[in-house]
Design an enzyme around this catalytic site. Structure first.
Site, mmCIF file in Angstrom:
data_model
loop_
_atom_site.group_PDB
_atom_site.id
_atom_site.type_symbol
_atom_site.label_atom_id
_atom_site.label_comp_id
_atom_site.label_asym_id
_atom_site.label_seq_id
_atom_site.Cartn_x
_atom_site.Cartn_y
_atom_site.Cartn_z
ATOM 1 N N PRO A 146 -77.965 -93.172 -36.189
ATOM 2 C CG PRO A 146 -80.269 -92.737 -36.021
ATOM 3 C CD PRO A 146 -79.201 -93.751 -35.632
ATOM 4 C CB CYS A 147 -76.403 -90.144 -32.629
ATOM 5 S SG CYS A 147 -74.752 -90.788 -32.888
#
Length: 362
Positions: free
Chosen positions: A267-268
């Site tokens: 999810p960066c």
């Protein structure tokens, strides 16, 4: 699995942020995650809230709303088969700049280093093999949005893109028997096709959890073959777009179950992608609102002049527009739609997994 343990430790140590700023940052609070999940479950009952073992529960979420789950989602073809063909779509340069945060193309434009595709405003994208030769007309807005997402994810990559081409031969019946055996031969041919299709069939359980370290939803995939046997991580990677599987996909233990290996979509960059997608949706709604107001006004009236003044105020760089965007209005995206838009983004990463039926909600 070292990366999985480090990720779990980071999730544990990161303090919980309950502030709401999803319109400006693309991030959501745990309370907003629950609200968006309630909307997703309400609109699309194939998604359901679920609990998890007590020792794995997150205290800041309700015990019965620890994770969103949808099960037995089919995947009939691998990702490299889904993108067998290519087509080109010309899009507006302003939309490209918006999707890229006004950075990539502007820099290339100043330096004059654009390649052929960037220079002429072309983006190359994959096309499903099921669309070939059907004469189907593609929705330009839908294609444009998918291309925007592809550009955003591709920005996070380092090095050159690797293209994977896979071809699989399928057996075909000969049908060369006598006339009175023709029907039987055709039946056997149909049976071979059905069996071949069944062997390719996979089913996935999809889990959406809340990431405290990135303050966004996080998706986990757990796959099974046609016989219900769990897939190995390497097999699950076959259902992830080759452009992304080495950049955003990670092998992890499923955080809401014991001894379950999954593939997660890291999810960066979720927040930046979500911010741009919501900006697109907000701009579309503003345009629709203005168009609707214009229909109600007669040409040449004083109200028409007021409407034209309103349109001028909506131009890019207007201070009044900037102030209005900071305050809630009919054009703003409500947090309820966050997970619907999130799944739209994830669909570009896992194109062969058939769960992207949420578009009608936008």
């Amino acid at each position: 699995m070292l990366r999985s343990k480090l990720s779990s430790l980071r999730e544990y140590l990161t303090p919980i942020n309950h502030n709401s700023n999803f319109l400006t940052t693309g991030e959501i609070s745990p309370e907003e995650f629950v609200k968006a999940g309630d909307y997703l479950v309400y609109k699309f009952p194939t998604w359901q809230w679920a609990s998890c073992p007590k020792d794995l529960q997150k205290l800041f979420l309700p015990t019965d709303k620890q994770v969103l789950v949808t099960r037995h989602v089919p995947s009939h073809q691998r990702a490299n088969e889904y993108f067998e063909g290519e087509f080109e779509v010309e899009i507006d340069e302003k939309d490209r700049d918006l999707a890229l945060g006004n950075e990539s193309n502007l820099k290339n434009g100043e330096n004059g280093e654009n390649d052929d595709e960037a220079e002429y405003g072309w983006i190359r994208s994959g096309r499903s093999s099921s669309e070939k030769g059907t004469g189907e007309v593609l929705d330009p807005q839908r294609v444009e949005e998918v291309n925007d997402i592809d550009e955003l994810i591709d920005e996070t990559a380092e090095g050159e893109e690797e293209e994977e081409e896979g071809e699989e031969g399928e057996g075909e019946g000969n049908g060369n028997g006598a006339d009175f055996h023709a029907d039987d031969d055709a039946d056997y041919d149909d049976l071979d096709i059905v069996q071949g299709s069944h062997s390719k069939l996979r089913r996935y359980d999809l889990y959406i959890t809340y990431s405290t370290s990135y303050r966004v939803p996080k998706l986990y995939l757990v796959g099974f073959d046609a016989n219900g046997i769990p897939l190995l991580p390497q097999q699950m990677f076959e259902d992830i777009n080759s452009d992304y599987k080495d950049k955003t996909a990670t092998i992890e233990q499923l955080p809401v179950a014991h001894n379950t290996t999954s593939v997660s979509i890291h999810p960066c960059k979720h927040s930046s992608v979500m911010r741009v997608l919501m900006k697109h949706q907000r701009a579309r709604r503003e345009h629709e609102n203005v168009a609707e107001n214009m229909k109600r006004l007669s040409i040449g009236s004083e109200d028409h002049k007021e409407a034209m003044n309103h349109i001028r105020r909506l131009s890019a760089g207007s201070k009044e527009l900037a102030q209005k965007q900071e305050e809630p209005n009919d054009s703003e995206i409500k947090v309820d739609l966050y997970l619907v838009i999130f799944l739209k983004f994830i669909a570009s990463v896992t194109p062969g997994i058939e769960y992207d039926y949420t578009m009608d909600a936008l």
